[in-house]
Design a protein around this motif. Structure first.
Motif, PDB file in Angstrom:
ATOM      1  N   UNK A  95     123.870  26.690  19.790  1.00 38.18           N
ATOM      2  CA  UNK A  95     124.152  25.471  19.109  1.00 38.18           C
ATOM      3  C   UNK A  95     123.503  24.322  19.531  1.00 38.18           C
ATOM      4  N   UNK A  96     123.708  23.274  18.601  1.00 33.27           N
ATOM      5  CA  UNK A  96     123.011  21.923  18.918  1.00 33.27           C
ATOM      6  C   UNK A  96     123.855  21.573  20.107  1.00 33.27           C
ATOM      7  N   UNK A  97     124.962  21.602  19.972  1.00 28.79           N
ATOM      8  CA  UNK A  97     125.897  21.083  21.333  1.00 28.79           C
ATOM      9  C   UNK A  97     125.447  21.804  22.415  1.00 28.79           C
ATOM     10  N   UNK A  98     125.133  23.038  22.617  1.00 30.02           N
ATOM     11  CA  UNK A  98     124.770  23.688  23.928  1.00 30.02           C
ATOM     12  C   UNK A  98     123.391  23.013  24.253  1.00 30.02           C
ATOM     13  N   UNK A  99     122.529  22.789  23.259  1.00 28.75           N
ATOM     14  CA  UNK A  99     121.186  22.155  23.689  1.00 28.75           C
ATOM     15  C   UNK A  99     121.543  20.663  24.250  1.00 28.75           C
ATOM     16  N   UNK A 100     122.296  19.676  23.673  1.00 28.49           N
ATOM     17  CA  UNK A 100     122.821  18.667  24.290  1.00 28.49           C
ATOM     18  C   UNK A 100     123.466  18.784  25.382  1.00 28.49           C
ATOM     19  N   UNK A 101     124.271  19.675  25.682  1.00 31.24           N
ATOM     20  CA  UNK A 101     124.794  19.733  26.927  1.00 31.24           C
ATOM     21  C   UNK A 101     123.902  19.829  28.141  1.00 31.24           C
ATOM     22  N   UNK A 103     122.065  13.707  17.909  1.00 34.93           N
ATOM     23  CA  UNK A 103     121.219  14.437  17.570  1.00 34.93           C
ATOM     24  C   UNK A 103     121.446  15.015  16.192  1.00 34.93           C
ATOM     25  N   UNK A 104     122.339  15.389  15.866  1.00 31.19           N
ATOM     26  CA  UNK A 104     122.707  15.736  14.236  1.00 31.19           C
ATOM     27  C   UNK A 104     122.257  14.642  13.383  1.00 31.19           C
ATOM     28  N   UNK A 105     122.778  13.454  13.754  1.00 26.75           N
ATOM     29  CA  UNK A 105     122.399  12.337  12.713  1.00 26.75           C
ATOM     30  C   UNK A 105     120.793  12.176  12.682  1.00 26.75           C
ATOM     31  N   UNK A 106     120.178  12.409  13.860  1.00 25.25           N
ATOM     32  CA  UNK A 106     118.821  12.147  13.591  1.00 25.25           C
ATOM     33  C   UNK A 106     118.179  13.226  12.890  1.00 25.25           C
ATOM     34  N   UNK A 159     111.636  21.069  19.254  1.00 21.33           N
ATOM     35  CA  UNK A 159     111.580  20.083  18.303  1.00 21.33           C
ATOM     36  C   UNK A 159     112.622  19.016  18.945  1.00 21.33           C
ATOM     37  N   UNK A 160     113.874  19.218  19.195  1.00 23.00           N
ATOM     38  CA  UNK A 160     114.711  18.268  19.484  1.00 23.00           C
ATOM     39  C   UNK A 160     114.365  17.469  20.871  1.00 23.00           C
ATOM     40  N   UNK A 161     113.563  18.036  21.934  1.00 25.38           N
ATOM     41  CA  UNK A 161     113.219  17.652  22.945  1.00 25.38           C
ATOM     42  C   UNK A 161     111.899  16.575  22.730  1.00 25.38           C
ATOM     43  N   UNK A 201     113.803  10.525  22.156  1.00 25.56           N
ATOM     44  CA  UNK A 201     113.586   9.103  22.137  1.00 25.56           C
ATOM     45  C   UNK A 201     114.189   8.629  20.905  1.00 25.56           C
ATOM     46  N   UNK A 202     114.147   9.314  19.808  1.00 24.06           N
ATOM     47  CA  UNK A 202     114.816   8.701  18.768  1.00 24.06           C
ATOM     48  C   UNK A 202     116.046   9.237  18.660  1.00 24.06           C
ATOM     49  N   UNK A 203     116.650  10.342  19.334  1.00 26.87           N
ATOM     50  CA  UNK A 203     118.090  10.375  19.360  1.00 26.87           C
ATOM     51  C   UNK A 203     118.729   9.589  20.608  1.00 26.87           C
TER      52      UNK A 203
END
Length: 349
Positions: free
Chosen positions: A104-110, A128-131, A185-187, A191-193
């Motif tokens: 999940x995105x939450x796991x990536x954020x953690x 991250x979700x908003x970006x 892609x998130x990494x 910087x935008x996040x």
């Protein structure tokens, strides 16, 4: 070095597969004579896996030594320590641990937050979700259950984002999960996040601090005989999430008893030999009925997802549900895996 939570998460997965007679490194079925195929050892492995799962669900953050409750200062009166502005550089990101399976995105954020030094503000899922919504990778979509969720667009799918589904605490959840390409892609756009996160943190700093109500400790799940007798007696076959929902509905609405988690029920059927973890007809690993389970009333139904894909769901008819209810009754309405019981009588029937 992998974080403690990541190690526990991987250990729980290894133990869970071993308890089902599967080699966790190759997903191959263990040979008949392997010690992990022995019934008592399978039950012990499943029990320890359930303890690790509870640790991940409830104790991911180490407890902080607090003052006695009567001496605690109201949060609104506390002098909150100032945190450094969130900043993530390439050196930090070089230590990010990629998952070779979708998370999940939450796991990536953690995982990103675990790279940050102490005393720094952290990234949130919403940042991250908003970006990703702004970039057209995700969009707010209505799901089958009538709720809205951030789900991948066609563009998002091309970057390795995909829709995931799970059963959590008796509820069917639909969310976005990330393959390794999506994590990258998130990494690449972190910087935008970070900019979105720092704007959010600045707004929070201008808002007055509200005192949170004290968290009430809950007792472990249990039901008395009178409550168990009210379990619905219809003959409709239902998934394990519905069994959990029906049991939780028997609890007092405002009581202090924790609800039962559907995985706890499923693991009991695994420990008793009614389910096993193996590849289905499409070659995908899943919990499926054993021969013993099929005889007991566990069956597999095929369903169609909103995108047209076919997936299997294990259903439990009334006799199969009664197996678990009878176990609860013997256990006095509380839920613990029957390790001691198995050690005492030498069988899991």
């Amino acid at each position: 070095m992998a974080s403690e939570n990541a190690i526990i998460e991987r250990a729980e997965m290894y133990l869970r597969k071993l308890s089902c007679g599967v080699n966790p490194l190759t997903d191959e079925i263990l040979p008949e004579g392997d010690s992990c195929r022995q019934e008592r050892i399978c039950k012990c492995l499943a029990y320890v896996a359930s303890l690790l799962q509870q640790r991940l669900n409830h104790d991911e953050v180490a407890p902080v030594q607090e003052l006695p409750r009567k001496q605690q200062v109201p949060r609104a009166q506390k002098q909150m320590p100032s945190l450094k502005e969130l900043a993530i550089d390439s050196e930090m990101l070089s230590h990010y641990r990629f998952f070779d399976y979708p998370v999940s995105i939450s796991r990536v954020v953690r995982n990103v937050n675990e790279l940050l030094p102490r005393g720094m503000n952290t990234l949130a899922y919403a940042d991250v979700a908003n970006f990703l919504v702004q970039e057209g990778i995700l969009s707010r979509q209505e799901t089958e259950n009538g709720k809205e969720a951030n789900l991948p667009t066609a563009l998002g799918e091309s970057y390795g984002f995909e829709k995931g589904e799970s059963e959590l605490r008796g509820h069917h959840n639909i969310y976005t999960q990330c393959w390794q390409r999506a994590q990258q892609f998130i990494l690449d756009n972190i910087q935008k996040c970070v900019a979105i996160a720092n704007e959010r943190i600045a707004r929070m700093g201008d808002a007055p601090v509200k005192e949170r109500p004290a968290r009430r400790e809950k007792q472990k799940f249990h039901l008395d005989g009178e409550q168990l007798a009210k379990y619905p007696a219809d003959e409709t076959a239902v998934p394990v999430s519905e069994i959990a929902r029906r049991l939780n509905a028997l609890l007092e609405p405002e009581g202090d008893i924790a609800k039962i988690y559907y995985k706890t029920i499923r693991d009991w059927y695994v420990s008793e030999g009614y389910l096993e973890f193996r590849n289905n007809g499409d070659g995908k690993p899943a919990f499926l009925p054993t021969e013993k389970g099929s005889v007991a009333g566990l069956l597999v139904e095929s369903r169609t997802a909103y995108n047209g894909e076919i997936y299997d769901v294990v259903m439990y008819d009334q006799p199969a549900q009664r197996l678990f209810l009878d176990y609860l009754s013997r256990a006095g309405g509380s839920m613990e895996l029957a390790v001691e019981e198995a050690e005492g009588d030498g069988h899991g029937g």
